[in-house]
Design a protein around this motif. Structure first.
Motif, PDB file in Angstrom:
ATOM      1  N   CYS A  68      37.976  -2.784  11.044  1.00 29.31           N
ATOM      2  CA  CYS A  68      39.317  -3.057  10.537  1.00 29.31           C
ATOM      3  C   CYS A  68      40.316  -2.087  11.172  1.00 29.31           C
ATOM      4  CB  CYS A  68      39.327  -2.919   9.026  1.00 29.31           C
ATOM      5  SG  CYS A  68      40.958  -3.163   8.328  1.00 29.31           S
ATOM      6  N   ARG A  70      43.040  -1.170  10.054  1.00 37.56           N
ATOM      7  CA  ARG A  70      43.721  -0.312   9.070  1.00 37.56           C
ATOM      8  C   ARG A  70      42.766   0.652   8.374  1.00 37.56           C
ATOM      9  NH1 ARG A  70      47.243  -4.874   6.247  1.00 37.56           N
ATOM     10  NH2 ARG A  70      48.613  -5.391   7.988  1.00 37.56           N
ATOM     11  N   CYS A  71      41.608   0.144   7.906  1.00 34.50           N
ATOM     12  CA  CYS A  71      40.742   1.031   7.111  1.00 34.50           C
ATOM     13  C   CYS A  71      39.463   1.395   7.852  1.00 34.50           C
ATOM     14  CB  CYS A  71      40.416   0.387   5.772  1.00 34.50           C
ATOM     15  SG  CYS A  71      39.288  -1.012   5.897  1.00 34.50           S
ATOM     16  N   LYS A  73      36.822  -0.127   8.317  1.00 40.02           N
ATOM     17  CA  LYS A  73      35.589  -0.675   7.768  1.00 40.02           C
ATOM     18  C   LYS A  73      35.016  -1.730   8.732  1.00 40.02           C
ATOM     19  CE  LYS A  73      35.528  -3.748   4.344  1.00 40.02           C
ATOM     20  NZ  LYS A  73      35.865  -4.316   3.036  1.00 40.02           N
ATOM     21  N   CYS A 133      44.591  -5.751   3.420  1.00 44.31           N
ATOM     22  CA  CYS A 133      43.966  -4.430   3.495  1.00 44.31           C
ATOM     23  C   CYS A 133      45.061  -3.373   3.446  1.00 44.31           C
ATOM     24  CB  CYS A 133      43.170  -4.296   4.779  1.00 44.31           C
ATOM     25  SG  CYS A 133      42.556  -2.628   5.031  1.00 44.31           S
ATOM     26  N   ARG A 134      44.870  -2.377   2.551  1.00 47.72           N
ATOM     27  CA  ARG A 134      45.902  -1.349   2.429  1.00 47.72           C
ATOM     28  C   ARG A 134      45.602  -0.159   3.316  1.00 47.72           C
ATOM     29  NH1 ARG A 134      46.055  -0.604  -3.694  1.00 47.72           N
ATOM     30  NH2 ARG A 134      48.156  -1.317  -4.173  1.00 47.72           N
ATOM     31  N   GLY A 135      44.462  -0.196   3.983  1.00 46.70           N
ATOM     32  CA  GLY A 135      44.160   0.862   4.924  1.00 46.70           C
ATOM     33  C   GLY A 135      43.697   2.125   4.224  1.00 46.70           C
ATOM     34  N   LEU A 136      43.566   3.163   5.028  1.00 45.82           N
ATOM     35  CA  LEU A 136      43.147   4.443   4.488  1.00 45.82           C
ATOM     36  C   LEU A 136      44.268   5.013   3.648  1.00 45.82           C
ATOM     37  CD1 LEU A 136      41.664   5.826   7.797  1.00 45.82           C
ATOM     38  CD2 LEU A 136      40.361   5.108   5.810  1.00 45.82           C
ATOM     39  N   VAL A 141      42.554  11.913   1.282  1.00 47.17           N
ATOM     40  CA  VAL A 141      41.417  11.029   1.516  1.00 47.17           C
ATOM     41  C   VAL A 141      40.144  11.649   0.942  1.00 47.17           C
ATOM     42  CG1 VAL A 141      39.993   9.973   3.273  1.00 47.17           C
ATOM     43  CG2 VAL A 141      42.459  10.022   3.556  1.00 47.17           C
ATOM     44  N   SER A 145      37.691  10.045  -1.943  1.00 45.90           N
ATOM     45  CA  SER A 145      36.299   9.646  -1.812  1.00 45.90           C
ATOM     46  C   SER A 145      35.448  10.337  -2.872  1.00 45.90           C
ATOM     47  CB  SER A 145      35.790   9.946  -0.397  1.00 45.90           C
ATOM     48  OG  SER A 145      35.838  11.328  -0.168  1.00 45.90           O
TER      49      SER A 145
END
Ligand code: ZN
Length: 165
Positions: A68, A70-71, A73, A133-136, A141, A145
């Motif tokens: 992705c 943005r994120c 993944k 997707c809003r991304g990271l 961060v 997590s």
């Protein structure tokens, strides 16, 4: 085996071709940070002789291993071309683009370039795991997590509690 069409057979009528072509053969030079072409491309095509080339119509199907944009993944993106329609030239035309001419070997023309071009056109510029997707998270961060790690077991326990009831 590459995607070859017998030009002599084509003189008698429309040819139907289906099968799949390995990604390694389709676009060995394709490089993208976020997308990898590793799965075969399934084709289902009709080829018709035209005065100046071959009219190729049909569908293409594959999936692409993506990250992705943005994120980051990893996800698998299905790619479909439902309305492929392209006139592929057999000989260079004056003033034409040489890239559009199919490779011909004896009685066989290779349709691989047509499939390659349509698959590459169908790829997104920025692959996204989902349209929203809003991304990271822009900041914190690491803390985010940590929170997720704590949430995991808690959710599992509460699910177990529900089962016991
Ligand atoms: Zn994403």
């Amino acid at each position: 085996m590459s995607l070859q069409v017998n030009l002599r057979l084509l003189e008698k009528g429309i040819l139907h071709l289906d099968g799949d072509i390995p990604a390694s053969e389709l676009a060995p030079e394709f490089h993208d940070e976020l997308m990898r072409l590793v799965h075969p491309v399934e084709y289902d095509l009709e080829v018709e002789r035209q005065p100046d080339g071959l009219l190729v119509t049909g569908t293409l199907r594959t999936h692409v291993d993506c990250e992705c944009a943005r994120c980051l993944k990893p996800f698998v993106l299905p790619i479909r071309v439902d309305d492929l329609s392209r006139l592929a030239l057999l000989e260079a035309v004056d003033g034409g683009d040489a890239d559009e001419v199919l490779p011909v070997d004896g009685d066989f023309a290779d349709l691989t370039p047509v499939v390659r071009e349509d698959i590459l056109l169908a790829l997104p510029t920025n692959p996204l795991c989902s349209p929203n997707c809003r991304g990271l998270a822009p900041k914190g961060v690491a803390r985010g997590s940590q929170v997720r790690e704590q949430a995991g077991p808690n959710t599992a326990w509460s699910a177990l509690d529900k089962l016991k009831l």
